[in-house]
Design an enzyme around this catalytic site. Structure first.
Site, short mmCIF file in Angstrom:
data_model
loop_
_atom_site.label_atom_id
_atom_site.label_comp_id
_atom_site.label_asym_id
_atom_site.label_seq_id
_atom_site.Cartn_x
_atom_site.Cartn_y
_atom_site.Cartn_z
N VAL A 141 0.84 -1.20 0.00
CA VAL A 141 0.00 0.00 0.00
C VAL A 141 0.87 1.25 0.00
O VAL A 141 0.63 2.20 -0.75
CB VAL A 141 -0.95 0.00 1.21
CG1 VAL A 141 -1.68 1.33 1.32
CG2 VAL A 141 -1.97 -1.12 1.10
N TYR A 191 4.00 1.54 -0.99
CA TYR A 191 4.75 1.65 -2.25
C TYR A 191 3.84 2.11 -3.38
O TYR A 191 4.22 2.97 -4.19
CB TYR A 191 5.38 0.30 -2.60
CG TYR A 191 6.22 0.35 -3.85
CD1 TYR A 191 7.45 1.03 -3.85
CD2 TYR A 191 5.81 -0.27 -5.02
CE1 TYR A 191 8.22 1.08 -5.00
CE2 TYR A 191 6.59 -0.21 -6.18
CZ TYR A 191 7.78 0.47 -6.16
OH TYR A 191 8.55 0.54 -7.29
N TRP A 192 2.62 1.55 -3.43
CA TRP A 192 1.70 1.92 -4.51
C TRP A 192 1.29 3.39 -4.43
O TRP A 192 1.12 4.06 -5.44
CB TRP A 192 0.45 1.04 -4.46
CG TRP A 192 -0.56 1.39 -5.50
CD1 TRP A 192 -0.46 1.18 -6.84
CD2 TRP A 192 -1.82 2.06 -5.30
NE1 TRP A 192 -1.57 1.66 -7.50
CE2 TRP A 192 -2.42 2.21 -6.57
CE3 TRP A 192 -2.49 2.51 -4.17
CZ2 TRP A 192 -3.67 2.82 -6.74
CZ3 TRP A 192 -3.73 3.12 -4.33
CH2 TRP A 192 -4.30 3.26 -5.60
N HIS A 193 1.16 3.92 -3.22
CA HIS A 193 0.78 5.32 -3.06
C HIS A 193 1.91 6.29 -3.42
O HIS A 193 1.68 7.50 -3.48
CB HIS A 193 0.33 5.59 -1.62
CG HIS A 193 -1.12 5.27 -1.39
ND1 HIS A 193 -1.56 4.03 -1.02
CD2 HIS A 193 -2.24 6.04 -1.49
CE1 HIS A 193 -2.87 4.04 -0.90
NE2 HIS A 193 -3.31 5.24 -1.19
N GLY A 194 3.11 5.78 -3.62
CA GLY A 194 4.20 6.68 -4.02
C GLY A 194 5.55 6.30 -3.47
O GLY A 194 6.59 6.64 -4.03
#
Length: 364
Positions: free
Chosen positions: A324, A326-329
């Protein structure tokens, strides 16, 4: 009265909505209802063609090609039927969004930063959709592969209501519901549409009132008022911020959710009011329901989840929150945020297990 300009997400999507996205969503609704009325059997393909045309119109041929390329690579890797390889492919594709040279090249495709960010947000969300399809492909027997063709992947990836910002719908749910042919009633759909528009308009008005009158985000952007505020005032500001975040996503997820209903699909439940939540676990389960289902189905359960040993449960939960973040930035503050949420969930679940011991219950 001027609005608080510091909430980028709200200002960004409202601006795009007014310019083009609402018109394109209305076009999707028109195509959907006509296809349901006349050619129900071909509805997925009609919506796929419309979604691809809308993508081309907004993101240009290069943006369209990037999303098509991501889908093609994901599908090709899925042919090996190895979940680990699929995840590796998904993470590599996601990491390409953060390579400076690639970012600069994509920026040159557009005249404004807003257009580049639209591509960035869209590709980020499409990565999750490609991952969902590819993992479902890996898990299904050869006899079921006809329902997991590349054409179905395109219908899923280019489904326009969820295209730019979600909500996330797993492929198994999308495919099952899209294939189901139900009796179509113009009168019923019209009543759903009118009631839905009234509700979304109310939420939008409430969000606009909050952003024009409360200036929550402007206060947070300056250290001086925060340093001089009492603890009660800081608590009130924090509550106001999460309440605005809740109302904002009622609008951002309410619009595509309404279109999903009009298409005969069941959208993920809208976020629960944060004032009714008292735990990290409930927050993750009931705020972004689509994302929660994705994380549980494709990360938490395959890694062992609650059925694993204590260390296995800790690891699978940590891996979920790591993805989560990593996916958000992947910025440092997101890793801290993910770690604190992981710690909160672990403490809550640990406390529940301790309190479930009969001796502890007798003492209580």
């Amino acid at each position: 009265m001027p609005q608080d300009p510091m909430d980028f997400e709200w200002s960004y999507w409202i601006e795009w909505g007014r310019e083009r996205i609402l018109c394109l969503l209305a076009g999707h609704l028109l195509v959907s209802q006509i296809s349901r009325l006349l050619v129900e059997k071909y509805k997925p393909w009609c919506l796929m063609v419309y979604g691809m045309a809308a993508c081309w119109l907004l993101l240009g041929i290069k943006g369209f090609a990037v999303i098509l390329l991501h889908a093609a690579i994901s599908f090709a890797v899925a042919q090996f039927q190895l979940s680990l390889l699929t995840w590796l492919c998904s993470l590599i594709l996601l990491s390409t969004l953060r390579i400076p040279a690639v970012e600069e090249a994509k920026r040159k495709w557009y005249d404004t930063e807003n257009e580049y960010y639209l591509l960035l947000f869209t590709v980020s969300v499409r990565c999750l959709f490609c991952t969902s399809f590819s993992l479902e492909y890996c898990w299904h027997a050869p006899a079921q592969r006809s329902s997991h063709s590349f054409l179905w992947m395109l219908a899923y990836v280019f489904y326009y209501p969820t295209f730019h910002n979600g909500p996330l719908v797993n492929f198994n749910e999308f495919s099952e519901q899209m294939r189901r042919q139900e009796a179509f009633s113009v009168k019923t759909n019209l009543s759903i549409l009118i009631v839905g528009i009234i509700r979304i308009f109310f939420w939008w008005c409430l969000a606009e009132l909050m952003i024009h009158l409360m200036y929550i985000h402007a206060l947070y952007s300056s250290a001086l008022p925060l340093e001089s505020a009492s603890y009660w005032a800081l608590g009130g500001l924090a509550l106001a911020q999460v309440l605005f975040f809740y109302v904002k996503y009622l609008v951002l997820y309410g619009v595509p959710g309404l279109l999903l209903q009009m298409d005969g699909l069941k959208p993920p439940a809208l976020p629960c009011c944060v004032s009714l939540m008292h735990s990290f676990t409930k927050m993750w389960r009931s705020f972004d329901v689509g994302l929660h289902r994705f994380l549980v189905r494709y990360i938490y359960v395959p890694m062992g989840g609650s059925q694993a040993s204590l260390l296995g449960t800790l690891f699978s939960t940590a891996l979920t929150f790591a993805f989560v973040s990593y996916w958000h930035g992947g910025q440092s503050y997101l890793w801290y945020w993910g770690a604190l949420n992981w710690l909160g969930v672990i403490v809550e679940n640990g406390t529940k297990k301790i309190l479930s011991i009969s001796l502890i219950q007798d003492l209580i």
